[in-house]
Design an enzyme around this catalytic site. Sequence first.
Site, PDB file in Angstrom:
ATOM      1  CG  ASN A  53       8.617  -1.904   0.465  1.00 50.11           C
ATOM      2  OD1 ASN A  53       8.024  -2.062   1.544  1.00 50.11           O
ATOM      3  ND2 ASN A  53       9.183  -0.755   0.120  1.00 50.11           N
ATOM      4  CB  ALA A 110       1.363  -0.111   6.263  1.00 45.26           C
ATOM      5  NE  ARG A 132       9.661   6.097   8.970  1.00 44.40           N
ATOM      6  CZ  ARG A 132       8.762   5.872   7.995  1.00 44.40           C
ATOM      7  NH1 ARG A 132       8.991   4.938   7.080  1.00 44.40           N
ATOM      8  NH2 ARG A 132       7.654   6.575   7.952  1.00 44.40           N
ATOM      9  CD  GLU A 182      10.826  -7.619   5.788  1.00 47.46           C
ATOM     10  OE1 GLU A 182      11.111  -8.761   6.212  1.00 47.46           O
ATOM     11  OE2 GLU A 182      10.357  -6.721   6.507  1.00 47.46           O
ATOM     12  NE  ARG A 194       3.720   6.624   1.824  1.00 46.14           N
ATOM     13  CZ  ARG A 194       4.088   5.406   2.175  1.00 46.14           C
ATOM     14  NH1 ARG A 194       4.729   4.628   1.334  1.00 46.14           N
ATOM     15  NH2 ARG A 194       3.825   4.951   3.361  1.00 46.14           N
ATOM     16  CE1 TYR A 213       8.834   5.040   3.227  1.00 44.63           C
ATOM     17  CE2 TYR A 213       7.255   6.846   3.244  1.00 44.63           C
ATOM     18  CZ  TYR A 213       7.728   5.660   3.773  1.00 44.63           C
ATOM     19  OH  TYR A 213       7.095   5.094   4.858  1.00 44.63           O
ATOM     20  N   PRO A 260       0.781  -1.235   0.000  1.00 51.43           N
ATOM     21  CG  PRO A 260      -0.877  -1.536   1.613  1.00 51.43           C
ATOM     22  CD  PRO A 260       0.359  -2.171   1.047  1.00 51.43           C
ATOM     23  CG  ASN A 261      -0.256   4.248   1.321  1.00 51.06           C
ATOM     24  OD1 ASN A 261      -1.236   4.833   0.858  1.00 51.06           O
ATOM     25  ND2 ASN A 261      -0.290   3.601   2.465  1.00 51.06           N
ATOM     26  CG  HIS A 294      11.237  -2.293   4.983  1.00 47.67           C
ATOM     27  ND1 HIS A 294       9.874  -2.278   4.804  1.00 47.67           N
ATOM     28  CD2 HIS A 294      11.533  -3.475   5.559  1.00 47.67           C
ATOM     29  CE1 HIS A 294       9.372  -3.406   5.263  1.00 47.67           C
ATOM     30  NE2 HIS A 294      10.354  -4.146   5.715  1.00 47.67           N
TER      31      HIS A 294
HETATM   32  C1  DQA Z   1       8.236   1.018   4.043  1.00 46.84           C
HETATM   33  C2  DQA Z   1       8.240   1.226   5.558  1.00 46.84           C
HETATM   34  C3  DQA Z   1       6.866   0.941   6.153  1.00 46.84           C
HETATM   35  O1  DQA Z   1       6.907   1.120   7.568  1.00 46.84           O
HETATM   36  C4  DQA Z   1       5.850   1.903   5.579  1.00 46.84           C
HETATM   37  O2  DQA Z   1       4.561   1.603   6.074  1.00 46.84           O
HETATM   38  C5  DQA Z   1       5.874   1.966   4.106  1.00 46.84           C
HETATM   39  C6  DQA Z   1       7.136   1.837   3.383  1.00 46.84           C
HETATM   40  C7  DQA Z   1       9.574   1.424   3.396  1.00 46.84           C
HETATM   41  O3  DQA Z   1       9.778   1.077   2.248  1.00 46.84           O
HETATM   42  O4  DQA Z   1      10.398   2.121   4.027  1.00 46.84           O
HETATM   43  O5  DQA Z   1       4.845   2.199   3.474  1.00 46.84           O
HETATM   44  O6  DQA Z   1       8.027  -0.359   3.781  1.00 46.84           O
END
Ligand code: DQA
Length: 145
Positions: free
Chosen positions: A75, A78, A108, A99, A19, A24, A11-12, A101
């Site tokens: 990735n 959330a 964080r 994985e 964003r 990011y 998501p997002n 991020h």
């Molecule tokens: C994320 C880190 C997550 O905590 C966050 O909810 C994201 C992006 C990252 O790529 O740093 O949406 O996965």
Amino acid sequence: MTTTVYILNGPNLNLLGKRQPEIYGHDTLADVEATCTELGEKIGITTRLLQSNWEGQIIDWIHEARDAAQGIIINPAALTHTSVAVLDALNTFDGPVLEVHISNVHQRESFRHHSYVSQRADGVVAGFGIEGYALALRRMGRLLA
Ligand code: DQA
């Protein structure tokens, strides 16, 4: 035989570049896709980058990858911190799972410090910006060699 790696994004991440760029960065998911396609061609891996805001869609793609891919880079965004269902889906996949991020989740909020997906992941990259995807893809190349 072609080696295929799914690069799944939660998501997002469709808004990557727009964003919270202070966290990011300014690069977009299309930039991630271009980098991974180019690197994949060099190391003999066909990449399929996918993004969804829907947990069920991510799970369906993991199921699809069981037959269609040899490795998964994910990735989960959330969903990392909330989804037992994504973990369960990854546990049905036989190949390597890495994985990624973009941000350093450990620097964080404390709710970002726990990852369900890490229980299954063979490796985790965090805090390398979008370079993390390329690092994961290189590692995937070694794991699948
Ligand atoms: C994320 C880190 C997550 O905590 C966050 O909810 C994201 C992006 C990252 O790529 O740093 O949406 O996965």
